[in-house]
Each structure stands twice: as C-alpha cells, then as structure tokens.
Enzyme design. Structure first.
Site, mmCIF file in Angstrom:
data_model
loop_
_atom_site.group_PDB
_atom_site.id
_atom_site.type_symbol
_atom_site.label_atom_id
_atom_site.label_comp_id
_atom_site.label_asym_id
_atom_site.label_seq_id
_atom_site.Cartn_x
_atom_site.Cartn_y
_atom_site.Cartn_z
ATOM 1 N N ASP A 16 -15.035 25.574 -66.725
ATOM 2 C CA ASP A 16 -14.128 25.909 -67.829
ATOM 3 C C ASP A 16 -13.446 24.643 -68.332
ATOM 4 O O ASP A 16 -12.546 24.117 -67.693
ATOM 5 C CB ASP A 16 -13.094 26.926 -67.329
ATOM 6 C CG ASP A 16 -12.063 27.266 -68.399
ATOM 7 O OD1 ASP A 16 -12.240 26.792 -69.552
ATOM 8 O OD2 ASP A 16 -11.109 27.983 -68.091
ATOM 9 N N GLU A 59 -11.479 -6.827 -63.246
ATOM 10 C CA GLU A 59 -10.776 -7.271 -62.030
ATOM 11 C C GLU A 59 -9.612 -6.319 -61.807
ATOM 12 O O GLU A 59 -8.590 -6.419 -62.476
ATOM 13 C CB GLU A 59 -10.213 -8.680 -62.213
ATOM 14 C CG GLU A 59 -11.231 -9.732 -62.601
ATOM 15 C CD GLU A 59 -10.527 -11.012 -63.060
ATOM 16 O OE1 GLU A 59 -9.631 -11.507 -62.362
ATOM 17 O OE2 GLU A 59 -10.869 -11.492 -64.151
ATOM 18 N N GLU A 63 -6.457 -4.876 -59.972
ATOM 19 C CA GLU A 63 -5.389 -5.201 -59.028
ATOM 20 C C GLU A 63 -4.684 -3.909 -58.628
ATOM 21 O O GLU A 63 -4.641 -2.951 -59.404
ATOM 22 C CB GLU A 63 -4.399 -6.173 -59.673
ATOM 23 C CG GLU A 63 -5.046 -7.524 -59.945
ATOM 24 C CD GLU A 63 -4.194 -8.461 -60.787
ATOM 25 O OE1 GLU A 63 -4.402 -9.680 -60.677
ATOM 26 O OE2 GLU A 63 -3.349 -7.990 -61.569
ATOM 27 N N GLU A 79 -3.073 -10.742 -53.824
ATOM 28 C CA GLU A 79 -2.613 -11.169 -55.145
ATOM 29 C C GLU A 79 -1.202 -11.753 -55.050
ATOM 30 O O GLU A 79 -0.630 -11.857 -53.967
ATOM 31 C CB GLU A 79 -2.670 -10.000 -56.141
ATOM 32 C CG GLU A 79 -3.820 -10.082 -57.133
ATOM 33 C CD GLU A 79 -3.840 -11.371 -57.960
ATOM 34 O OE1 GLU A 79 -2.797 -12.037 -58.121
ATOM 35 O OE2 GLU A 79 -4.932 -11.723 -58.458
ATOM 36 N N GLU A 101 -6.516 -7.797 -54.869
ATOM 37 C CA GLU A 101 -7.584 -7.705 -55.867
ATOM 38 C C GLU A 101 -8.923 -7.753 -55.150
ATOM 39 O O GLU A 101 -9.102 -8.514 -54.207
ATOM 40 C CB GLU A 101 -7.482 -8.875 -56.857
ATOM 41 C CG GLU A 101 -8.607 -8.903 -57.884
ATOM 42 C CD GLU A 101 -8.426 -10.005 -58.939
ATOM 43 O OE1 GLU A 101 -7.304 -10.184 -59.446
ATOM 44 O OE2 GLU A 101 -9.425 -10.686 -59.237
ATOM 45 N N HIS A 116 -8.091 -7.227 -65.846
ATOM 46 C CA HIS A 116 -8.751 -8.150 -66.773
ATOM 47 C C HIS A 116 -10.174 -7.659 -66.986
ATOM 48 O O HIS A 116 -10.824 -7.224 -66.037
ATOM 49 C CB HIS A 116 -8.816 -9.565 -66.188
ATOM 50 C CG HIS A 116 -7.470 -10.181 -65.943
ATOM 51 N ND1 HIS A 116 -7.301 -11.320 -65.190
ATOM 52 C CD2 HIS A 116 -6.239 -9.818 -66.359
ATOM 53 C CE1 HIS A 116 -6.016 -11.629 -65.159
ATOM 54 N NE2 HIS A 116 -5.343 -10.733 -65.853
ATOM 55 N N ARG A 137 -4.465 -19.650 -69.091
ATOM 56 C CA ARG A 137 -4.222 -18.258 -68.745
ATOM 57 C C ARG A 137 -3.029 -17.612 -69.451
ATOM 58 O O ARG A 137 -2.646 -16.488 -69.127
ATOM 59 C CB ARG A 137 -4.052 -18.119 -67.222
ATOM 60 C CG ARG A 137 -5.348 -18.254 -66.473
ATOM 61 C CD ARG A 137 -5.157 -18.273 -64.974
ATOM 62 N NE ARG A 137 -6.360 -18.763 -64.304
ATOM 63 C CZ ARG A 137 -7.257 -17.988 -63.698
ATOM 64 N NH1 ARG A 137 -7.088 -16.700 -63.635
ATOM 65 N NH2 ARG A 137 -8.326 -18.529 -63.130
ATOM 66 N N GLU A 140 -12.545 -13.390 -71.285
ATOM 67 C CA GLU A 140 -11.742 -12.534 -70.423
ATOM 68 C C GLU A 140 -10.596 -11.966 -71.244
ATOM 69 O O GLU A 140 -9.748 -12.709 -71.737
ATOM 70 C CB GLU A 140 -11.185 -13.350 -69.247
ATOM 71 C CG GLU A 140 -10.317 -12.528 -68.308
ATOM 72 C CD GLU A 140 -9.577 -13.398 -67.279
ATOM 73 O OE1 GLU A 140 -9.018 -14.448 -67.655
ATOM 74 O OE2 GLU A 140 -9.562 -13.008 -66.104
ATOM 75 N N ARG A 164 -7.236 -10.025 -71.164
ATOM 76 C CA ARG A 164 -6.292 -9.914 -70.053
ATOM 77 C C ARG A 164 -5.263 -8.793 -70.195
ATOM 78 O O ARG A 164 -4.436 -8.602 -69.312
ATOM 79 C CB ARG A 164 -5.570 -11.266 -69.883
ATOM 80 C CG ARG A 164 -6.542 -12.372 -69.482
ATOM 81 C CD ARG A 164 -5.928 -13.749 -69.574
ATOM 82 N NE ARG A 164 -4.816 -13.948 -68.654
ATOM 83 C CZ ARG A 164 -4.944 -14.292 -67.384
ATOM 84 N NH1 ARG A 164 -6.143 -14.454 -66.858
ATOM 85 N NH2 ARG A 164 -3.876 -14.462 -66.636
HETATM 86 P P1 ADP Z 1 -10.530 -14.806 -62.406
HETATM 87 O O1 ADP Z 1 -10.833 -16.255 -62.328
HETATM 88 O O2 ADP Z 1 -10.009 -14.416 -63.748
HETATM 89 O O3 ADP Z 1 -9.646 -14.331 -61.269
HETATM 90 P P2 ADP Z 1 -12.640 -13.318 -61.074
HETATM 91 O O4 ADP Z 1 -13.497 -14.282 -60.343
HETATM 92 O O5 ADP Z 1 -11.637 -12.568 -60.275
HETATM 93 O O6 ADP Z 1 -11.959 -14.078 -62.302
HETATM 94 O O7 ADP Z 1 -13.558 -12.223 -61.809
HETATM 95 C C1 ADP Z 1 -14.564 -12.582 -62.686
HETATM 96 C C2 ADP Z 1 -15.358 -11.352 -63.112
HETATM 97 O O8 ADP Z 1 -16.223 -11.731 -64.195
HETATM 98 C C3 ADP Z 1 -16.272 -10.783 -62.028
HETATM 99 O O9 ADP Z 1 -16.244 -9.376 -62.075
HETATM 100 C C4 ADP Z 1 -17.656 -11.306 -62.463
HETATM 101 O O10 ADP Z 1 -18.741 -10.526 -62.002
HETATM 102 C C5 ADP Z 1 -17.522 -11.222 -63.958
HETATM 103 N N1 ADP Z 1 -18.530 -12.006 -64.695
HETATM 104 C C6 ADP Z 1 -19.197 -13.127 -64.325
HETATM 105 N N2 ADP Z 1 -20.099 -13.494 -65.255
HETATM 106 C C7 ADP Z 1 -20.001 -12.573 -66.263
HETATM 107 C C8 ADP Z 1 -20.668 -12.394 -67.503
HETATM 108 N N3 ADP Z 1 -21.623 -13.221 -67.925
HETATM 109 N N4 ADP Z 1 -20.311 -11.332 -68.262
HETATM 110 C C9 ADP Z 1 -19.341 -10.485 -67.867
HETATM 111 N N5 ADP Z 1 -18.691 -10.607 -66.724
HETATM 112 C C10 ADP Z 1 -19.005 -11.633 -65.917
HETATM 113 MG MG MG Z 2 -8.843 -12.759 -64.315
HETATM 114 MG MG MG Z 3 -5.853 -11.193 -60.436
HETATM 115 MG MG MG Z 4 -9.458 -12.418 -60.478
HETATM 116 MG MG MG Z 5 -11.150 -14.614 -58.505
#
Ligand code: ADP
Ligand code: MG
Ligand code: MG
Ligand code: MG
Ligand code: MG
Length: 441
Positions: free
Chosen positions: A52, A130, A132, A186, A193, A242, A313, A330, A332
C-alpha cells in the site's frame, strides 16, 4: 555475482536463506522494507509483491495506492549479521503501478531517467560520496549527544575508541560487496568517515542507503548510537556527504585533459557551471532538514559561498589534486540526511545542462573565501548558498530543469515536505530564545 533469477534461487538454497527483505527508499530518503519468507521468492521475482503506497511519505496518490515492488536482482546480498531465526537477504526494489508502469515518484526511477539522458549524450556519471557520522553514547537505552570518544582528525587509539567498531562496519560493508578505500576518525569528537570506491550513480545511491543502516546496526550492537544528523553539536564540525563526481565517455575520464588548464577538460568546466547555476535549488534536496543549514556556516569546513576552486577546501566545488583516471570535482554542500537518488539525479541533470549548453563556470577562487569581506565578495560576484530550508524551497519551486528532472509528483512533494519542516520549526519557541530574552526583555 548475481545476474539472473536462477542465481538468486541458487544463492538462497546454498546459503539456506530463510527471509528476504524487499527494500526501497521514500522521497525523504528513508529506507523501507517488507520481509517475505523464501517461499514467496518465485512470486517476488516474477509478478512482484504488492504494497500500500498511500502510507509511504511522498508516495500518496489519491487514485492509486496498490503499488508493486519488483526486486533488482543485481542488488541481492545476504545480510551478514547473525540471525538465529535463519539467514536474511535483501534486494533493493523498483516500484511499479498496478498497470505495470514505473512509478514516477520512485527515487530510483527518477535517477535512472537522468542516467539515461547522460547515456544518450555518451556519458556515464561516476559518483563517490564521503559519508561522515557521529557515534554517541546511549544512556538507559536512549541516544544522547555525548561523544563516544574524544579523538580528533586521523587520531588513533587510545583517543580513538572506535577503531574496532569502524573495522566491523568496514568488514560488514565488504561482505555486502563494498569496495572500501579508507576509514578514519574525523575532526569532531566521536565523528568518523568511511570511504568507499566510486561507482555508477544508481549503484552508489543504493550503497549510500546500505551504508547508513549497516553503520546504525553495528553501532547498536556495540551499545552506541550512530547518527547522520548534519549538525548534532553547535560548536563542532557537522557531518557532510561530499559528492565526488566525474563523467566518463567510452571508458575514459571525460574530466581529464592532459593539456587543459589545470589539466581538466572543457566538459568538466561546463559540468561545474551547470551545478553552480542550480545549486541553490539543489540544496532543497541535498540539504533537506532545518538542521542541514546549521552545518552550512562559516568556521567549520563546510561551504557557504557559491564558488569553485582547485584543491582549496573553502570552495563549494573543488578539484581534488589527483588527475588521470581520478580526475573529479568534489561538491561539498550535500549532507548525509539527503535522499541520495534524488540528490545525484539533481546534480547530474544540472551538470548535463552545463555540458549541453557549453556553460562557463567563471574564474576559480583559489584563496580562502572566508577571509573576504562582504564588499569584496560582492565585487567578485560571489553568491551565498541558501541559509534555510525555506529559502531553498523557493529556489526549487522556480527551477524548471529540476522540476522536469524530478517530475511533478516528486517536485511537489519535496516542496511540501520542506515547507512543513520549516513551519514545524518556526512555530516552536526554542530554548535558545528563552535563555536570551526571558530575563532581559
Ligand atoms: P577527501 O580528500 O575529500 O577526503 P576521500 O579520499 O575521502 O576524499 O574520498 C574520495 C572519493 O572520491 C572516494 O569515494 C573515491 O572513490 C572517489 N573518486 C575517486 N576517483 C573518482 C572519479 N574519477 N569519479 C568520481 N569519484 C571518484
Ligand atoms: Mg572530501
Ligand atoms: Mg571528511
Ligand atoms: Mg574524505
Ligand atoms: Mg580521505
């Protein structure tokens, strides 16, 4: 790997699975499920299972309420935690109407529609979120905001008390076919994270939903409370999600250009331009709670201004340093309280519009935007994200692209929910007001 009906039946038999949870996600991003004993599997895989829809938030239709759940076979997975009544598997479902048509307000359907548009343009979206979250103490069985530990960014034992819990979450996710890249403490006390590898938008949205209930379940097994609330403690960093994004074309990363400015392609710039153009309306989906906007304030690593940059950032959109296959943008601002299907759909639609119309994102702001005065920001044309859910709703209401992306039903319901959320908040008298005014006014 499970690819067809026979594989599912075989997996059920060899593992002696007793129950199947048929899962889907409502408009607000809450995972729902109905459990069937394995005796019903044949029916589930052929005609689907009726439910439903009128009792599910945002699905209400006056004329239709008998919906049908049809499992997506590729999402079959055995839930790895113990169950003394027999093993339980889950499948994520698509929602159909009684007339056999796809239900237009099913978040998975909304996302698949935009993915198809991308495909027609020759692109596939890769998404890496990502998430958190906080681990809080429970007192007398009730969740509190007392952090489970007093660790900070990248700290480890003895200040990080959650190493074992994080590992258990990671192992559980790996059992559920996640490709885990890293996990860490974090910045805030009790905050963590866990990063998993990017994938196509639909698989990743499914993964976000799974990630959240796995994390909550494992925390609960340890007597703790896990929350994805965006800003549980006023003076600490909030929890974001992110969203890393890239397009691929013919198996190549379409955001990478060896010879391009910053080694990113025109496509990447155009995609960014589209997202920047629609971000105020996207906020209503990516930041759906009153509380979401308490994270988006200066001083806590969360974005406030609508800018893009290199690795800096402080921007809303940044280009993390890796290039080649890992070239990505990215975004954010999203937080983990959002519906990931609708959030990825909105971002993808906005980015594709940028590519289609060859939009220009303007100059990068490669310095700390938070150091600028209001006037300096005005001179540079830097705009601000909406500061309340009510403001976001006004932008979403007037965004024709997102209206057609979401479909009228979802668009209307998101707006209704956002405004109800705001009204519920603004009609309360909060403790803060009593403290501030009662004795002085
Ligand atoms: P940060 O430096 O912002 O903390 P993270 O290392 O925590 O970044 O996370 C990076 C994310 O980006 C991961 O989930 C990774 O798999 C993803 N990632 C890496 N290459 C690509 C891509 N070409 N396209 C989309 N996402 C990607
Ligand atoms: Mg990030
Ligand atoms: Mg983080
Ligand atoms: Mg990260
Ligand atoms: Mg990281």
């Amino acid at each position: 790997i499970i690819c067809n009906k026979e594989d599912v039946i075989k997996a059920i038999e060899t593992n002696n699975v007793k129950f199947i949870r048929l899962q889907f996600t409502d408009i607000q991003g809450v995972v729902k499920d109905v459990e069937i004993p394995v005796t019903q599997i044949e029916k589930a895989l052929t005609t689907g299972i009726s439910f439903d829809g009128s009792s599910i938030e945002g699905f209400v239709r006056i004329d239709e309420s008998d919906m049908v759940l049809k499992p997506d076979i590729r999402t079959f997975a055995i839930l790895p935690w113990n169950n003394d009544k027999g093993l339980v598997a889950r499948m994520i479902c698509d929602i159909y109407m009684p007339n056999g048509k796809e239900f237009e307000a099913d978040p998975r359907y909304v996302l698949k529609k935009v993915m198809k548009e991308a495909e027609e343009m020759g692109y596939e979206l890769n998404v890496g979120p990502e998430l958190e979250f906080f681990l809080f103490e429970k007192i007398n069985g009730k969740a509190t905001v007392v952090p489970h530990d007093y660790g900070r960014y990248f700290e480890f034992a003895p200040t990080d008390l959650a190493e074992d819990i994080r590992r258990e979450i990671v192992l559980t996710l790996m059992d559920l076919n996640f490709d885990i890249e890293a996990s860490h403490h974090e910045v805030a006390f009790g905050q963590h994270e866990i990063d998993f590898k990017y994938g196509d938008a639909l698989t990743t949205a499914d993964n976000v939903m799974t990630f959240k209930y796995v994390t909550r379940t494992i925390a609960k097994m340890h007597g703790l409370h896990a929350t994805f609330m965006p800003k549980p403690i006023a003076i600490e960093n909030g929890s974001g999600m992110h969203v890393n994004l890239s397009l691929s074309k013919d198996g190549e990363n379409a955001f990478y250009d060896e010879n391009g400015d910053m080694q990113i392609s025109e496509t990447a710039r155009q995609f960014i331009a589209g997202v920047l153009k629609h971000i105020k309306a996207i906020s209503c989906i990516a930041n759906p709670l009153v509380n979401s906007y308490k994270r988006l304030i200066p001083g806590y690593e969360a974005p406030v201004y609508i800018t893009w940059s290199g690795a800096n950032r402080s921007s809303l959109i940044r280009i993390p340093s890796p290039r080649g296959k890992s070239t990505r943008t990215e975004l954010r601002s999203p937080d983990p309280s959002c519906n990931p299907y609708l959030t990825f759909a909105a971002i993808l639609a906005a980015g594709l519009e940028g590519v289609r119309n060859k939009m220009d994102p303007g100059k990068i702001m490669d310095y700390n935007i938070f150091d600028l005065t209001k006037q300096e920001r005005a001179e540079r044309g830097i705009e601000t994200l909406p500061s309340t859910i009510s403001e976001s709703a006004d932008y979403l209401e007037n965004d024709e692209l997102l209206k057609s992306t979401l479909g009228e039903h979802v668009h209307d319901n998101i707006l209704r929910l956002a405004r109800a959320e705001w009204d519920a908040y603004r009609t309360q008298v909060h403790d803060w007001e009593i403290q501030r005014y009662l004795n002085t006014i």
